[in-house]
Design a protein around this motif. Structure first.
Motif, PDB file in Angstrom:
ATOM      1  N   PHE A   1      27.467 -28.656  -5.153  1.00 16.06           N
ATOM      2  CA  PHE A   1      28.573 -29.663  -5.933  1.00 16.06           C
ATOM      3  C   PHE A   1      29.300 -29.954  -4.050  1.00 16.06           C
TER       4      PHE A   1
ATOM      5  N   GLU B   1      22.455 -25.519  -8.207  1.00 18.92           N
ATOM      6  CA  GLU B   1      23.309 -26.443  -8.021  1.00 18.92           C
ATOM      7  C   GLU B   1      24.688 -26.145  -6.625  1.00 18.92           C
TER       8      GLU B   1
ATOM      9  N   TYR C   1      24.936 -25.913 -15.291  1.00 19.61           N
ATOM     10  CA  TYR C   1      24.734 -26.160 -13.895  1.00 19.61           C
ATOM     11  C   TYR C   1      23.984 -24.570 -13.389  1.00 19.61           C
TER      12      TYR C   1
ATOM     13  N   SER D   1      18.908 -30.599  -3.464  1.00 20.49           N
ATOM     14  CA  SER D   1      19.941 -30.002  -3.064  1.00 20.49           C
ATOM     15  C   SER D   1      20.124 -30.215  -1.520  1.00 20.49           C
TER      16      SER D   1
ATOM     17  N   SER E   1      26.228 -34.098  -7.508  1.00 18.59           N
ATOM     18  CA  SER E   1      26.296 -32.436  -6.606  1.00 18.59           C
ATOM     19  C   SER E   1      24.030 -33.039  -7.773  1.00 18.59           C
TER      20      SER E   1
END
Length: 213
Positions: free
Chosen positions: A164, A162, A150, A102, A94
């Protein structure tokens, strides 16, 4: 390098494409437009080139060679934040705290192999990607009792949340047993496709230590 403009002429666009394609300079252009709807005003943004492409080019500046098909992952941890123990137990990598961190996760697709490094600690695992990136709100359920904290999109918005990526671990070790040797590859990008002999050496060395085919 990022050029910010309301519009771009054809010659400048050609120069940007030339620098990216022929000279491997990480340069991009972002356009902003303002729209009015009654008393409301809206600001829109669009990129000339996918930002992930220019981030990867910046990471590989000065590097020559073919990519070996193996992805590098930087898994940053912190007390009270992202937890390697969570990732090892529930099968994920993540990144979050901003789109810069991200967005490179979206380079990954099911079947890709990733080698995971905790910056300042060492390499802790190798896995096969089993799904596409999802925001924390979709990944974290009542079934998952995570140790770390998170950012949720519901609390801070999608840009800061966040994200994943589910994985199946081929091999994983505790952070205390991380592989941290001189000469191993390291990079600040959450995900990268390195094109450097040091990456070839890193993958070969980890396969040897962890007995990965």
């Amino acid at each position: 390098m990022v050029i910010v403009a309301a519009e771009l002429d054809a010659s400048t666009e050609r120069i940007i494409n030339y620098l990216n394609d022929k000279v491997s300079v990480a340069v991009n252009a972002v356009f902003f437009s303002v729209f009015r709807d009654g008393e409301n005003m809206y600001l829109s943004r669009s990129w000339m080139i996918d930002p992930v492409e220019t981030e990867e080019r910046a990471a590989n500046t000065g590097q020559r060679g073919e990519w070996n098909g193996e992805f590098y992952v930087s898994f940053g941890t912190s007390p009270g934040g992202r937890s390697w123990e969570d990732a090892a137990e529930y099968g994920f990598i993540s990144a979050g705290g901003g789109r810069w961190y991200s967005k490179t996760l979206f380079m990954l697709k099911p079947g890709d192999r990733v080698w995971v490094n905790i910056p300042g600690t060492g390499y802790v695992g190798v896995a096969e990607v089993s799904g596409h990136p999802v925001v924390a709100d979709e990944f974290i359920t009542s079934v998952k009792s995570l140790q770390g904290q998170y950012y949720m999109a519901a609390d801070c918005g999608e840009d800061e949340a966040e994200y994943f990526v589910p994985v199946n671990w081929r091999h994983k070790v505790p952070a205390t047993s991380a592989v941290n040797e001189v000469g191993l590859f390291g990079n600040q990008n959450s995900v990268a496709r390195p094109r450097t002999p040091k990456w070839e050496h890193t993958v070969t060395r980890l396969k040897e230590l962890w007995q990965i085919s």
